[in-house]
Scaffold this active site. Structure first.
Site, PDB file in Angstrom:
ATOM      1  N   ASP A   1       0.806  -1.224   0.000  1.00  0.00           N
ATOM      2  CA  ASP A   1       0.000   0.000   0.000  1.00  0.00           C
ATOM      3  C   ASP A   1       0.837   1.272   0.000  1.00  0.00           C
ATOM      4  O   ASP A   1       0.451   2.299   0.569  1.00  0.00           O
ATOM      5  CB  ASP A   1      -0.980   0.012   1.204  1.00  0.00           C
ATOM      6  CG  ASP A   1      -1.863  -1.216   1.221  1.00  0.00           C
ATOM      7  OD1 ASP A   1      -2.230  -1.678   0.136  1.00  0.00           O
ATOM      8  OD2 ASP A   1      -2.163  -1.711   2.319  1.00  0.00           O
TER       9      ASP A   1
ATOM     10  N   GLY B   1       1.491   2.953  -2.635  1.00  0.00           N
ATOM     11  CA  GLY B   1       1.058   3.831  -3.733  1.00  0.00           C
ATOM     12  C   GLY B   1       1.546   3.297  -5.073  1.00  0.00           C
ATOM     13  O   GLY B   1       1.766   4.068  -6.016  1.00  0.00           O
ATOM     14  N   LYS B   2       1.679   1.967  -5.155  1.00  0.00           N
ATOM     15  CA  LYS B   2       2.174   1.360  -6.405  1.00  0.00           C
ATOM     16  C   LYS B   2       1.233   1.662  -7.571  1.00  0.00           C
ATOM     17  O   LYS B   2       1.681   1.977  -8.669  1.00  0.00           O
ATOM     18  CB  LYS B   2       2.330  -0.166  -6.235  1.00  0.00           C
ATOM     19  CG  LYS B   2       3.384  -0.536  -5.201  1.00  0.00           C
ATOM     20  CD  LYS B   2       3.452  -2.026  -4.956  1.00  0.00           C
ATOM     21  CE  LYS B   2       2.251  -2.575  -4.241  1.00  0.00           C
ATOM     22  NZ  LYS B   2       2.091  -2.145  -2.834  1.00  0.00           N
TER      23      LYS B   2
ATOM     24  N   LYS C   1      -0.739   4.209  -8.099  1.00  0.00           N
ATOM     25  CA  LYS C   1      -0.566   5.583  -8.580  1.00  0.00           C
ATOM     26  C   LYS C   1       0.716   5.722  -9.395  1.00  0.00           C
ATOM     27  O   LYS C   1       0.725   6.319 -10.474  1.00  0.00           O
ATOM     28  CB  LYS C   1      -0.560   6.558  -7.395  1.00  0.00           C
ATOM     29  CG  LYS C   1       0.116   7.833  -7.805  1.00  0.00           C
ATOM     30  CD  LYS C   1      -0.137   9.079  -7.100  1.00  0.00           C
ATOM     31  CE  LYS C   1       0.688  10.146  -7.848  1.00  0.00           C
ATOM     32  NZ  LYS C   1       0.468  11.476  -7.389  1.00  0.00           N
TER      33      LYS C   1
ATOM     34  N   HIS D   1      -4.776  -1.875  -5.746  1.00  0.00           N
ATOM     35  CA  HIS D   1      -3.987  -0.758  -6.267  1.00  0.00           C
ATOM     36  C   HIS D   1      -4.939   0.344  -6.738  1.00  0.00           C
ATOM     37  O   HIS D   1      -5.809   0.104  -7.576  1.00  0.00           O
ATOM     38  CB  HIS D   1      -3.083  -1.229  -7.418  1.00  0.00           C
ATOM     39  CG  HIS D   1      -2.046  -2.221  -6.971  1.00  0.00           C
ATOM     40  ND1 HIS D   1      -1.138  -2.793  -7.807  1.00  0.00           N
ATOM     41  CD2 HIS D   1      -1.774  -2.725  -5.734  1.00  0.00           C
ATOM     42  CE1 HIS D   1      -0.353  -3.611  -7.120  1.00  0.00           C
ATOM     43  NE2 HIS D   1      -0.738  -3.593  -5.861  1.00  0.00           N
TER      44      HIS D   1
ATOM     45  N   ARG E   1       3.042 -29.072  -6.452  1.00  0.00           N
ATOM     46  CA  ARG E   1       2.820 -29.622  -7.805  1.00  0.00           C
ATOM     47  C   ARG E   1       1.448 -30.268  -7.990  1.00  0.00           C
ATOM     48  O   ARG E   1       1.305 -31.253  -8.677  1.00  0.00           O
ATOM     49  CB  ARG E   1       3.952 -30.594  -8.179  1.00  0.00           C
ATOM     50  CG  ARG E   1       5.294 -29.877  -8.258  1.00  0.00           C
ATOM     51  CD  ARG E   1       6.444 -30.784  -8.062  1.00  0.00           C
ATOM     52  NE  ARG E   1       6.403 -31.377  -6.748  1.00  0.00           N
ATOM     53  CZ  ARG E   1       7.330 -32.177  -6.254  1.00  0.00           C
ATOM     54  NH1 ARG E   1       8.370 -32.499  -6.990  1.00  0.00           N
ATOM     55  NH2 ARG E   1       7.229 -32.675  -5.052  1.00  0.00           N
TER      56      ARG E   1
ATOM     57  N   GLN F   1       2.124  -5.981  -3.057  1.00  0.00           N
ATOM     58  CA  GLN F   1       2.591  -6.054  -1.655  1.00  0.00           C
ATOM     59  C   GLN F   1       3.900  -5.270  -1.482  1.00  0.00           C
ATOM     60  O   GLN F   1       4.113  -4.295  -2.179  1.00  0.00           O
ATOM     61  CB  GLN F   1       2.748  -7.525  -1.216  1.00  0.00           C
ATOM     62  CG  GLN F   1       1.422  -8.267  -1.068  1.00  0.00           C
ATOM     63  CD  GLN F   1       0.916  -8.924  -2.328  1.00  0.00           C
ATOM     64  OE1 GLN F   1       1.644  -9.618  -3.008  1.00  0.00           O
ATOM     65  NE2 GLN F   1      -0.349  -8.731  -2.668  1.00  0.00           N
TER      66      GLN F   1
ATOM     67  N   THR G   1      -8.406  -3.634  -0.227  1.00  0.00           N
ATOM     68  CA  THR G   1      -9.021  -4.930  -0.511  1.00  0.00           C
ATOM     69  C   THR G   1     -10.009  -5.334   0.584  1.00  0.00           C
ATOM     70  O   THR G   1     -11.097  -5.808   0.294  1.00  0.00           O
ATOM     71  CB  THR G   1      -7.914  -6.000  -0.671  1.00  0.00           C
ATOM     72  OG1 THR G   1      -7.089  -5.589  -1.761  1.00  0.00           O
ATOM     73  CG2 THR G   1      -8.473  -7.386  -0.950  1.00  0.00           C
ATOM     74  N   THR G   2      -9.634  -5.139   1.852  1.00  0.00           N
ATOM     75  CA  THR G   2     -10.483  -5.657   2.937  1.00  0.00           C
ATOM     76  C   THR G   2     -11.115  -4.555   3.793  1.00  0.00           C
ATOM     77  O   THR G   2     -11.841  -4.861   4.734  1.00  0.00           O
ATOM     78  CB  THR G   2      -9.653  -6.572   3.866  1.00  0.00           C
ATOM     79  OG1 THR G   2      -8.515  -5.818   4.332  1.00  0.00           O
ATOM     80  CG2 THR G   2      -9.165  -7.817   3.134  1.00  0.00           C
TER      81      THR G   2
ATOM     82  N   ARG H   1      -5.547   0.429   8.494  1.00  0.00           N
ATOM     83  CA  ARG H   1      -4.126   0.090   8.454  1.00  0.00           C
ATOM     84  C   ARG H   1      -3.449   0.655   9.699  1.00  0.00           C
ATOM     85  O   ARG H   1      -3.764   1.764  10.127  1.00  0.00           O
ATOM     86  CB  ARG H   1      -3.467   0.690   7.206  1.00  0.00           C
ATOM     87  CG  ARG H   1      -4.013   0.121   5.907  1.00  0.00           C
ATOM     88  CD  ARG H   1      -3.407   0.847   4.703  1.00  0.00           C
ATOM     89  NE  ARG H   1      -3.964   0.369   3.449  1.00  0.00           N
ATOM     90  CZ  ARG H   1      -4.139   1.128   2.369  1.00  0.00           C
ATOM     91  NH1 ARG H   1      -3.804   2.413   2.388  1.00  0.00           N
ATOM     92  NH2 ARG H   1      -4.637   0.620   1.269  1.00  0.00           N
TER      93      ARG H   1
ATOM     94  N   GLY I   1      -0.101  13.821  -3.481  1.00  0.00           N
ATOM     95  CA  GLY I   1      -1.559  13.677  -3.484  1.00  0.00           C
ATOM     96  C   GLY I   1      -1.898  12.464  -4.327  1.00  0.00           C
ATOM     97  O   GLY I   1      -1.062  11.978  -5.095  1.00  0.00           O
TER      98      GLY I   1
END
Ligand code: GDP
Ligand code: IMO
Ligand code: MG
Length: 421
Positions: free
Chosen positions: A13, A15-16, A18, A41, A140, A221, A297-298, A302, A412
């Site tokens: 979290d 800011g990937k 953005k 994201h 496997r 992540q 997501t949830t 945070r 921002g």
């Protein structure tokens, strides 16, 4: 031609979404290569906000989004995400690797069951079936995208897997009957819907590299959730560090030209596990409220704390980060004083590395460098010198400590609230 890997350096979290969206303007492909719909994201364009879980962020800029072999894919959720974007006027261009492992209904049930079994030692997973799906992959016995296009072969695989999963559910005391026919029919239906996207993505991407295309590899992540180098066992189940990219895409590491590490100007974490710089006071509340720190997501709140450079240094070293992108600097507005953790006190030692033993991590007390705060950042700031002097000093301190140059500062959530250095 450039290939750029963009990864989170903390607990996710950062800011990937953005930053990936910002750099996607010049990309031909944007590739997700690990994790699944545990990721969330966010991309803000004008007043429109998009929250993507599986689809690479570059599709918002109209680029081809690739879901690599290293992802764990919930087909039901992907179809939903495609439909939602299409309804909003963005018809995403998507390619999916024929080798991507598929999240099955029993993975999601088992994720919940394992967490319940752990009780107060639970990991706090997103319950999306991520861990159980990766477990089956390395054991496997995974189902892969290619299996969704062949009913006969999927049926035989399910005949083998389902009885074992049923017995495991019984061990966990989960009263749920797995219905093979129902699962088979549903997953063949998903295969029908997705079959035009499924291809040999590693060949497509290796050709694209050869042909000088621009490619962004979008991490999910962050380093501290890496299954080897994070706060194990309070991690996710994939490799979030740069080394995971080559494997999850099917390219040579030598084809990764630059590695951008995203550093949120403070620290957050969702779920359980230690967080050395966590704050339980008014400043923690400030970061949570001003940063709108709720899981994408949830929706879980945070946990928040000061910036931890022991963590970011660990990330820079392991991933060979070549440039930094500092995000959410504006969230620190209005704090009289800001702190940066530079070392930990562990028993009677000062350390500047991240310990392997989770009980040691719990004992680590942050040692802080204190800096002057600032009141406000002008939303229209377009260069570093437009920032308050104290904010510039904060950035200079980070750069000096990490010995990695800052390439971007985000002030921002919107595309325009970005300073390219
Ligand atoms: P990701 O998982 O790394 O893509 O990050 P998330 O999207 O889960 O969380 C980041 C949140 O911060 C999102 O709501 C973004 O819109 C928001 N955001 C990103 N950059 C900035 C920034 O510079 N300032 C502020 N205030 N918000 C930002
Ligand atoms: P993005 O890509 C923040 C956390 C969960 C939990 C742990 C294991 O948006 O940064 P999992 O469901 O993966 O088995 O959960 O990892 N987690 C994340 N935290 N951002 C994420 O993704 C996360 N993906 C997983 O909260 O603590
Ligand atoms: Mg997120």
């Amino acid at each position: 031609m450039t290939t750029t890997l963009i990864i989170g350096t903390q607990w996710g979290d950062e800011g990937k979404g953005k930053v990936v969206d910002y750099f996607s303007k010049n990309a031909d492909y944007v590739v997700r290569y690990h994790g699944g719909n545990n990721a969330g994201h966010t991309i803000k364009v004008g007043e429109e906000v998009y929250k993507l879980h599986l689809i690479p962020s570059g599709v918002i800029q109209g680029k081809t989004g690739v879901i690599g072999n290293g992802v764990v894919l919930d087909p039901e959720m992907l179809i939903k995400e495609i439909d939602e974007l299409t309804k909003r006027g963005i018809k995403p261009k998507i390619l999916i690797s024929d080798r991507t492992n598929i999240i099955m209904p029993y993975h999601k049930i088992l994720d919940g069951a394992e967490e319940k079994y752990l009780g107060d030692k639970k990991i706090g997973t997103t319950k999306r079936g991520i861990g159980p799906c990766y477990s089956d992959k390395v054991a496997r016995r995974g189902i892969r995208t290619i299996d969704l296009t062949n009913k006969n072969s999927l049926s035989k695989k399910l005949d083998q897997i389902i009885p074992i999963k049923q017995r495991i559910l019984d061990v966990y005391n989960i009263d749920k009957k797995l219905d093979k026919k129902e699962i088979l029919d549903a997953y063949i239906r998903y295969g029908e819907k997705l079959k035009n996207f499924i291809t040999i993505t590693h060949i497509e991407l290796n050709n694209a590299i050869k042909n000088g295309k621009n490619i962004i590899f979008e991490g999910a992540q962050g380093t501290m959730l890496d299954v080897d180098f994070g706060t194990y066992p309070y991690t996710t189940s994939s490799h979030t560090i740069a080394g995971g990219a080559a494997i999850g895409i099917g390219i040579s590491p030598k084809h990764i030209n630059s590695i951008i590490g995203i550093v949120k100007a403070y620290t957050t974490r969702v779920g359980e596990g230690p967080l050395p710089t966590e704050l339980f006071d008014k400043t923690g509340e400030h970061l949570q409220q001003k940063g709108h720190e709720y899981g994408t997501t949830t929706s879980r709140p945070r946990r928040c704390g000061w910036l931890d450079l022991v963590v970011v240094q660990h990330s820079c070293m392991i991933s060979g980060i070549t440039k930094l992108a500092i995000t959410k600097l504006d969230v620190l507005n209005g704090l009289k004083q800001v702190k940066i953790c530079t070392q930990y006190q562990l028993n009677n030692r000062k350390i500047d590395f991240f310990p392997a033993n989770i009980e040691d991590v719990r004992k680590c007390k942050p040692i802080y460098k204190e800096l002057e705060g600032w009141n406000k950042i002008d939303k229209d700031a377009s260069k570093l010198s437009d920032l308050p002097k104290e904010a510039q000093e904060y950035l200079q301190y980070i750069e000096k400590e990490l010995q990695v140059p800052i390439a971007l500062v985000s002030i921002g959530p919107g595309r325009r609230e970005t300073i390219e250095v």
